[in-house]
Design an enzyme around this catalytic site. Sequence first.
Site, PDB file in Angstrom:
ATOM      1  N   HIS A  47      -8.518  -7.961 -20.882  1.00 39.19           N
ATOM      2  CA  HIS A  47      -8.255  -7.886 -19.448  1.00 39.19           C
ATOM      3  C   HIS A  47      -9.370  -8.579 -18.660  1.00 39.19           C
ATOM      4  CE1 HIS A  47      -5.318  -4.217 -19.640  1.00 39.19           C
ATOM      5  NE2 HIS A  47      -4.925  -5.239 -20.386  1.00 39.19           N
ATOM      6  N   GLU A 105     -11.604  -7.531 -16.479  1.00 37.61           N
ATOM      7  CA  GLU A 105     -12.919  -6.900 -16.451  1.00 37.61           C
ATOM      8  C   GLU A 105     -13.694  -7.186 -17.737  1.00 37.61           C
ATOM      9  OE1 GLU A 105     -10.046  -4.002 -14.315  1.00 37.61           O
ATOM     10  OE2 GLU A 105      -9.971  -5.549 -15.881  1.00 37.61           O
ATOM     11  N   CYS A 130      -7.536  -0.353 -15.378  1.00 33.41           N
ATOM     12  CA  CYS A 130      -6.653   0.546 -16.125  1.00 33.41           C
ATOM     13  C   CYS A 130      -7.454   1.710 -16.713  1.00 33.41           C
ATOM     14  CB  CYS A 130      -5.918  -0.210 -17.229  1.00 33.41           C
ATOM     15  SG  CYS A 130      -6.986  -0.932 -18.490  1.00 33.41           S
ATOM     16  N   CYS A 139     -10.149  -0.302 -19.176  1.00 34.12           N
ATOM     17  CA  CYS A 139     -11.218  -1.045 -18.502  1.00 34.12           C
ATOM     18  C   CYS A 139     -12.142  -0.104 -17.722  1.00 34.12           C
ATOM     19  CB  CYS A 139     -10.620  -2.095 -17.572  1.00 34.12           C
ATOM     20  SG  CYS A 139      -9.803  -3.442 -18.468  1.00 34.12           S
ATOM     21  N   ALA A 180      20.524 -26.312  -5.892  1.00 29.76           N
ATOM     22  CA  ALA A 180      20.395 -27.620  -5.249  1.00 29.76           C
ATOM     23  C   ALA A 180      21.722 -27.951  -4.595  1.00 29.76           C
ATOM     24  CB  ALA A 180      20.022 -28.686  -6.282  1.00 29.76           C
ATOM     25  N   ARG A 239      11.160 -28.057 -19.812  1.00 29.32           N
ATOM     26  CA  ARG A 239      10.900 -29.326 -20.492  1.00 29.32           C
ATOM     27  C   ARG A 239      10.006 -30.272 -19.689  1.00 29.32           C
ATOM     28  NH1 ARG A 239      15.962 -28.183 -20.224  1.00 29.32           N
ATOM     29  NH2 ARG A 239      16.515 -29.878 -18.790  1.00 29.32           N
ATOM     30  N   GLU A 250      19.942 -19.375 -11.239  1.00 33.28           N
ATOM     31  CA  GLU A 250      20.159 -20.782 -10.911  1.00 33.28           C
ATOM     32  C   GLU A 250      21.628 -21.162 -10.719  1.00 33.28           C
ATOM     33  OE1 GLU A 250      18.179 -23.886 -12.880  1.00 33.28           O
ATOM     34  OE2 GLU A 250      16.179 -23.089 -12.541  1.00 33.28           O
TER      35      GLU A 250
END
Length: 343
Positions: A44, A46, A73, A82, A152, A205, A280
């Site tokens: 993490h 930290e 956490c 952490c 689009a 891609r 999409e």
Amino acid sequence: MQRCLQLAASGAGNVAPNPMVGASLVYNNKIIGEGYHMKYGEAHAEVNCIASVEADNRSVISQSTLYVSLEPCSHFGKTPPCADLIIENRIPHVVIGCKDPFEKVNGGGIEKLLAAGVRITTGILEDEAMDLNKRFFTFHTKQRPYIILKWAQSANARIATGTFGAVKISNLISDTMVHKWRSEESAIMVGFNTAKFDDPSLTNRLWTGNNPVRIVLDPALELKTSLQLFSQQAPTLIINRLKSSTEGKVKYCKISDGLPIVEECVKLMHSEGLLSVIVEGGTKLIQAFINEGYWDEIRVIENSELQIEDGITAPNIDAFTSPAITMVGSDKHIFFRNNTSGI
């Protein structure tokens, strides 16, 4: 804290389902260590921050202030808490951007630090910190993924020909940006007609980064398995009403008839641990998300020089106001935020 947010953003696309987190350690107004959560399952912010402190400065860690964009956490997950690391290093003061809504933390990190005598300051650039992790916050507070609708369209608001024929609408810069967007989200979704007539691969891609989990809505399982979505290039969920099974990277997910189909899909994505999804297409599916109120952002790419006669109409966004608009060559990028959905 601004530096913490900059560092945290470097983890975009690589840390989900964890949040993006950045940390800076400051002694006498000088940053002596910094780090961010780089990859899910690894150290993490930290941990990386404290580990980055050079040998000459390690003796003053216990006299420094730790700035971290999200509450440390307090539980054992893939890595130790952490909060315990902060206590072990005797850091006296921790400045936190915002609390962590995850049920295993949700104030527990702050409580553990306070109990150990650590001074805590919270709410520094809180709105910015929450916005950075809007996907994580939405997932844990609203029990659904963060939902982005994208399409689009031509200048006369058409997305394809009347026979579902594909038309090249956006330019290469916009196409590249779309693939960058894909790399930043947990999943990408299309409807039956888009899968059948466009045969998209839905992979990343044109940009570096991960492929999102591919999702297609096929209620009666009518799509041919020769389509690119059934390849083993990326994990794929086939949402349907007939069966549940797994075939390689393709998972068939059965939903019930009890709820509206978009609500069923949203519940399923949450159960699969997907923090975000970019939808999409096509018009029917996206309009259903809009009509049922399941969206956080809308991103429209409009070719201002293209007209498509007798084409399929784009989703209706007439009711939405105050979009952010930028021009990318001949393409107009139109962004909406759903201010009613909250975090």
